[in-house]
Design an enzyme around this catalytic site. Sequence first.
Site, PDB file in Angstrom:
ATOM      1  N   LYS A   1       0.865  -1.177   0.000  1.00 29.64           N
ATOM      2  CA  LYS A   1       0.000   0.000   0.000  1.00 29.64           C
ATOM      3  C   LYS A   1       0.898   1.221   0.000  1.00 29.64           C
ATOM      4  O   LYS A   1       1.662   1.450   0.940  1.00 29.64           O
ATOM      5  CB  LYS A   1      -0.913  -0.001   1.232  1.00 29.64           C
ATOM      6  CG  LYS A   1      -1.792   1.251   1.296  1.00 29.64           C
ATOM      7  CD  LYS A   1      -2.803   1.182   2.414  1.00 29.64           C
ATOM      8  CE  LYS A   1      -3.608   2.475   2.475  1.00 29.64           C
ATOM      9  NZ  LYS A   1      -4.614   2.449   3.537  1.00 29.64           N
TER      10      LYS A   1
ATOM     11  N   ARG B   1     -10.659   9.964   1.783  1.00 29.65           N
ATOM     12  CA  ARG B   1     -10.543  10.569   3.117  1.00 29.65           C
ATOM     13  C   ARG B   1     -11.644  11.601   3.324  1.00 29.65           C
ATOM     14  O   ARG B   1     -12.110  11.793   4.457  1.00 29.65           O
ATOM     15  CB  ARG B   1      -9.155  11.179   3.292  1.00 29.65           C
ATOM     16  CG  ARG B   1      -8.066  10.105   3.304  1.00 29.65           C
ATOM     17  CD  ARG B   1      -6.677  10.692   3.426  1.00 29.65           C
ATOM     18  NE  ARG B   1      -5.656   9.654   3.214  1.00 29.65           N
ATOM     19  CZ  ARG B   1      -4.360   9.890   3.059  1.00 29.65           C
ATOM     20  NH1 ARG B   1      -3.904  11.140   3.113  1.00 29.65           N
ATOM     21  NH2 ARG B   1      -3.514   8.905   2.856  1.00 29.65           N
TER      22      ARG B   1
ATOM     23  N   LYS C   1       1.231  10.026   5.897  1.00 25.81           N
ATOM     24  CA  LYS C   1       1.278   8.592   6.231  1.00 25.81           C
ATOM     25  C   LYS C   1       2.562   7.928   5.722  1.00 25.81           C
ATOM     26  O   LYS C   1       2.623   6.705   5.621  1.00 25.81           O
ATOM     27  CB  LYS C   1       0.027   7.905   5.670  1.00 25.81           C
ATOM     28  CG  LYS C   1      -1.285   8.452   6.254  1.00 25.81           C
ATOM     29  CD  LYS C   1      -2.493   7.565   5.945  1.00 25.81           C
ATOM     30  CE  LYS C   1      -3.759   8.060   6.657  1.00 25.81           C
ATOM     31  NZ  LYS C   1      -4.909   7.138   6.466  1.00 25.81           N
TER      32      LYS C   1
ATOM     33  N   GLU D   1       7.778  -6.820   1.656  1.00 29.19           N
ATOM     34  CA  GLU D   1       6.500  -6.857   2.387  1.00 29.19           C
ATOM     35  C   GLU D   1       5.722  -8.122   2.031  1.00 29.19           C
ATOM     36  O   GLU D   1       5.084  -8.737   2.892  1.00 29.19           O
ATOM     37  CB  GLU D   1       5.652  -5.618   2.043  1.00 29.19           C
ATOM     38  CG  GLU D   1       6.197  -4.306   2.590  1.00 29.19           C
ATOM     39  CD  GLU D   1       5.959  -4.123   4.093  1.00 29.19           C
ATOM     40  OE1 GLU D   1       5.359  -5.006   4.726  1.00 29.19           O
ATOM     41  OE2 GLU D   1       6.387  -3.080   4.629  1.00 29.19           O
TER      42      GLU D   1
ATOM     43  N   LYS E   1      -2.029  -1.569  -3.924  1.00 35.57           N
ATOM     44  CA  LYS E   1      -2.928  -0.418  -3.886  1.00 35.57           C
ATOM     45  C   LYS E   1      -2.108   0.865  -3.956  1.00 35.57           C
ATOM     46  O   LYS E   1      -1.131   0.978  -3.204  1.00 35.57           O
ATOM     47  CB  LYS E   1      -3.702  -0.461  -2.569  1.00 35.57           C
ATOM     48  CG  LYS E   1      -4.586   0.730  -2.304  1.00 35.57           C
ATOM     49  CD  LYS E   1      -5.140   0.651  -0.907  1.00 35.57           C
ATOM     50  CE  LYS E   1      -6.008   1.875  -0.666  1.00 35.57           C
ATOM     51  NZ  LYS E   1      -6.464   1.983   0.687  1.00 35.57           N
TER      52      LYS E   1
ATOM     53  N   SER F   1     -10.057   5.557  -4.892  1.00 35.36           N
ATOM     54  CA  SER F   1     -11.010   6.647  -5.139  1.00 35.36           C
ATOM     55  C   SER F   1     -10.538   7.616  -6.223  1.00 35.36           C
ATOM     56  O   SER F   1     -11.318   8.005  -7.099  1.00 35.36           O
ATOM     57  CB  SER F   1     -11.275   7.395  -3.834  1.00 35.36           C
ATOM     58  OG  SER F   1     -10.071   7.863  -3.244  1.00 35.36           O
TER      59      SER F   1
ATOM     60  N   TYR G   1     -14.925   0.811  -7.072  1.00 38.93           N
ATOM     61  CA  TYR G   1     -16.203   1.499  -6.906  1.00 38.93           C
ATOM     62  C   TYR G   1     -17.093   1.312  -8.133  1.00 38.93           C
ATOM     63  O   TYR G   1     -18.263   1.649  -8.095  1.00 38.93           O
ATOM     64  CB  TYR G   1     -15.966   2.995  -6.612  1.00 38.93           C
ATOM     65  CG  TYR G   1     -15.092   3.177  -5.387  1.00 38.93           C
ATOM     66  CD1 TYR G   1     -15.639   3.058  -4.111  1.00 38.93           C
ATOM     67  CD2 TYR G   1     -13.720   3.395  -5.491  1.00 38.93           C
ATOM     68  CE1 TYR G   1     -14.834   3.157  -2.978  1.00 38.93           C
ATOM     69  CE2 TYR G   1     -12.906   3.507  -4.375  1.00 38.93           C
ATOM     70  CZ  TYR G   1     -13.467   3.387  -3.122  1.00 38.93           C
ATOM     71  OH  TYR G   1     -12.675   3.477  -2.008  1.00 38.93           O
TER      72      TYR G   1
HETATM   73  C1  PBG Z   1      -7.166   3.842   5.307  1.00 46.17           C
HETATM   74  C2  PBG Z   1      -7.631   3.546   3.938  1.00 46.17           C
HETATM   75  C3  PBG Z   1      -7.486   4.416   2.856  1.00 46.17           C
HETATM   76  C4  PBG Z   1      -8.072   3.811   1.759  1.00 46.17           C
HETATM   77  C5  PBG Z   1      -8.564   2.563   2.176  1.00 46.17           C
HETATM   78  N1  PBG Z   1      -8.265   2.405   3.538  1.00 46.17           N
HETATM   79  C6  PBG Z   1      -6.938   5.787   2.794  1.00 46.17           C
HETATM   80  C7  PBG Z   1      -5.656   6.074   3.419  1.00 46.17           C
HETATM   81  O1  PBG Z   1      -4.790   5.195   3.579  1.00 46.17           O
HETATM   82  O2  PBG Z   1      -5.482   7.218   3.794  1.00 46.17           O
HETATM   83  C8  PBG Z   1      -8.145   4.458   0.409  1.00 46.17           C
HETATM   84  C9  PBG Z   1      -9.129   3.914  -0.549  1.00 46.17           C
HETATM   85  C10 PBG Z   1      -9.416   4.810  -1.686  1.00 46.17           C
HETATM   86  O3  PBG Z   1      -8.784   5.875  -1.888  1.00 46.17           O
HETATM   87  O4  PBG Z   1     -10.323   4.447  -2.442  1.00 46.17           O
HETATM   88  N2  PBG Z   1      -6.868   2.812   6.145  1.00 46.17           N
END
Ligand code: PBG
Length: 329
Positions: free
Chosen positions: A201, A211, A223, A239, A254, A280, A319
């Site tokens: 990720k 968010r 993050k 990982e 991701k 997203s 989505y």
């Molecule tokens: C947070 C989380 C995020 C997403 C899924 N779980 C955002 C982040 O890490 O800040 C993002 C999913 C998306 O953007 O569609 N645990």
Amino acid sequence: MPNLPLYDLPERPRRNRKSPGVRALVRETALSPSDLIYPLFLHGGAGDEPIDSMPGCTRWSLDGLVKEAGEAHALGVPAVVLFPKIDDALKSPRGDEVANPDGLIPQAIRALKQTHPDLIVTTDVALDPYSSDGHDGIVEDGEILNDETIQVLATQACVQADAGADIIAPSDMMDGRIGALRAALDSAGHPGVSLMSYTAKYASAFYGPFRGALDSAPKAGDKKTYQMDPANIREALREASLDEGEGADILMVKPALAYLDIILRLRESTALPIAAYQVSGEYLMIKAASKDGWVDEKNVALEALTGIKRAGADMILTYFAKDAAKWLA
Ligand code: PBG
């Protein structure tokens, strides 16, 4: 113009593209609704709310969630993944609400499994929706506390498993959480609950709209001490081997479209199934560009999803899941 002889072609690959029937026979990748996992947002209030930061997505009430999940399931989508919008009054530095067996997510799991027993209910493990700091882990003096966090995440996972979750998907990126969650689930009597690890990720700007949907952005900092540097490949392989050793059932990459090489590298280095999350920002780029007819939504979305599958993803969180299932019908 000199009168040149026709070039004598040794190969004619176009023969394999000459008609829809031949193209169907030689097609290497088939996208199907059964490849898709549908991310759904929910809140504790009554009524379904459109999400400002994610046009086309809804923050569902429990009733709306059950209905929407049922419609997607009827179209052939096997699984959903749940993301809660938690009331500010329930947020705290340690995200204590994750341990509430009657919290929003446990209620939603029970409602979904009661109405749609065959639907695969996947849940998110991470503190950000519950954290007053908006981070996936516990923050102390500006630092993320890794080991204290995974203890809380293990409780969160057990609460979700007790409520009936089929797959638990930790998205937090703390070190060692797959092993800690596996051990906790096993000792709580849930050896059959699966772990889908957000293995690679990345610290991505494509998460912005998500968010907004959960009001879960970090209050301070970013993050980058836990999510990965978008420039790295070898770190993803490291990982992946850790997660595999700790007992992950499925490895996730991701975001998806800007990370197809990572999907391919993981596909080649593990026998585990690979998931990819079309996040997203990826979804909204297609939504925004198709709104005024700049691109064709259906064809661009299906092309992106096919590309993610072709790169090596066995399953895709998107989505577009419900729309794609209709388009593919
Ligand atoms: C947070 C989380 C995020 C997403 C899924 N779980 C955002 C982040 O890490 O800040 C993002 C999913 C998306 O953007 O569609 N645990």
